[in-house]
Design a protein around this motif. Sequence first.
Motif, PDB file in Angstrom:
ATOM      1  N   LYS A  53       0.866  -1.178   0.000  1.00  0.00           N
ATOM      2  CA  LYS A  53       0.000   0.000   0.000  1.00  0.00           C
ATOM      3  C   LYS A  53       0.909   1.236   0.000  1.00  0.00           C
ATOM      4  N   GLU A  55       1.507   5.447  -0.586  1.00  0.00           N
ATOM      5  CA  GLU A  55       0.831   6.739  -0.490  1.00  0.00           C
ATOM      6  C   GLU A  55       1.766   7.852  -0.938  1.00  0.00           C
ATOM      7  N   GLU A  57       1.765  12.290  -2.340  1.00  0.00           N
ATOM      8  CA  GLU A  57       1.069  13.564  -2.288  1.00  0.00           C
ATOM      9  C   GLU A  57       1.399  14.346  -3.551  1.00  0.00           C
ATOM     10  N   ALA A 127      -4.688  13.661  -7.897  1.00  0.00           N
ATOM     11  CA  ALA A 127      -5.147  12.894  -6.735  1.00  0.00           C
ATOM     12  C   ALA A 127      -6.044  11.759  -7.219  1.00  0.00           C
ATOM     13  N   THR A 128      -5.769  10.551  -6.739  1.00  0.00           N
ATOM     14  CA  THR A 128      -6.538   9.391  -7.183  1.00  0.00           C
ATOM     15  C   THR A 128      -6.233   8.187  -6.290  1.00  0.00           C
ATOM     16  N   ASP A 129      -7.091   7.202  -6.329  1.00  0.00           N
ATOM     17  CA  ASP A 129      -6.838   5.908  -5.703  1.00  0.00           C
ATOM     18  C   ASP A 129      -6.684   4.894  -6.820  1.00  0.00           C
ATOM     19  N   LYS A 131      -5.832   0.923  -8.034  1.00  0.00           N
ATOM     20  CA  LYS A 131      -5.910  -0.483  -7.594  1.00  0.00           C
ATOM     21  C   LYS A 131      -5.268  -1.450  -8.581  1.00  0.00           C
ATOM     22  N   SER A 148      -1.951  -1.388  -3.879  1.00  0.00           N
ATOM     23  CA  SER A 148      -2.763  -0.201  -4.136  1.00  0.00           C
ATOM     24  C   SER A 148      -1.911   1.045  -3.912  1.00  0.00           C
ATOM     25  N   ILE A 149      -2.334   2.115  -4.572  1.00  0.00           N
ATOM     26  CA  ILE A 149      -1.613   3.385  -4.505  1.00  0.00           C
ATOM     27  C   ILE A 149      -2.642   4.483  -4.263  1.00  0.00           C
ATOM     28  N   SER A 150      -2.336   5.346  -3.309  1.00  0.00           N
ATOM     29  CA  SER A 150      -3.208   6.478  -3.019  1.00  0.00           C
ATOM     30  C   SER A 150      -2.405   7.763  -3.215  1.00  0.00           C
ATOM     31  N   LYS A 152      -2.843  11.800  -2.704  1.00  0.00           N
ATOM     32  CA  LYS A 152      -3.674  12.849  -2.092  1.00  0.00           C
ATOM     33  C   LYS A 152      -3.294  14.197  -2.644  1.00  0.00           C
TER      34      LYS A 152
END
Length: 152
Positions: A53, A55, A57, A127-129, A131, A148-150, A152
């Motif tokens: 996972k 994350e 910015e 910015a996106t989520d 999968k 997964s990649i988030s 922000k």
Amino acid sequence: MPHRLLGVISAVLISLVCTGSVLAAGDMTKQEPIELKVSLGNDKNAMRFFPDKLEFETGKLYKLILHNEGKEKHYFSSEGLAQAVFTRKTQVVSADGKVIAEIKGTVREIEVYPGGTAEWWFVPVKATDIKDLKCTIKGHAEAGMTGSISIK
């Protein structure tokens, strides 16, 4: 210059200044990269990304360090990430830490051989989520090599 045209130009400039659309704060070309290390597999041949996972910015420079600790090659593949970042460069690093190749342009997939390391330098711009992170070698994603990649 006619007064009417001067008035229109002034109104546009005032509008841009008030919305913050003229200049970004600071010089983004001088950012120090934020390093994030991802292991592709491990010495027990686990079919996983460590961590799985991720994350990020928007607007920050990252150096994603991909190291294959497994006994077979792996892919780090994400079409979603490729579409959400500006890639500054990708580097291939030798075992002694020296850069031996540098690639420019859009990156969708990076293949890393056992014991190998690649570095992907990018700035997230959306910015996106996401999968769709996976190893695209047959059977690897099915065995758990997904993530997964988030942003922000």
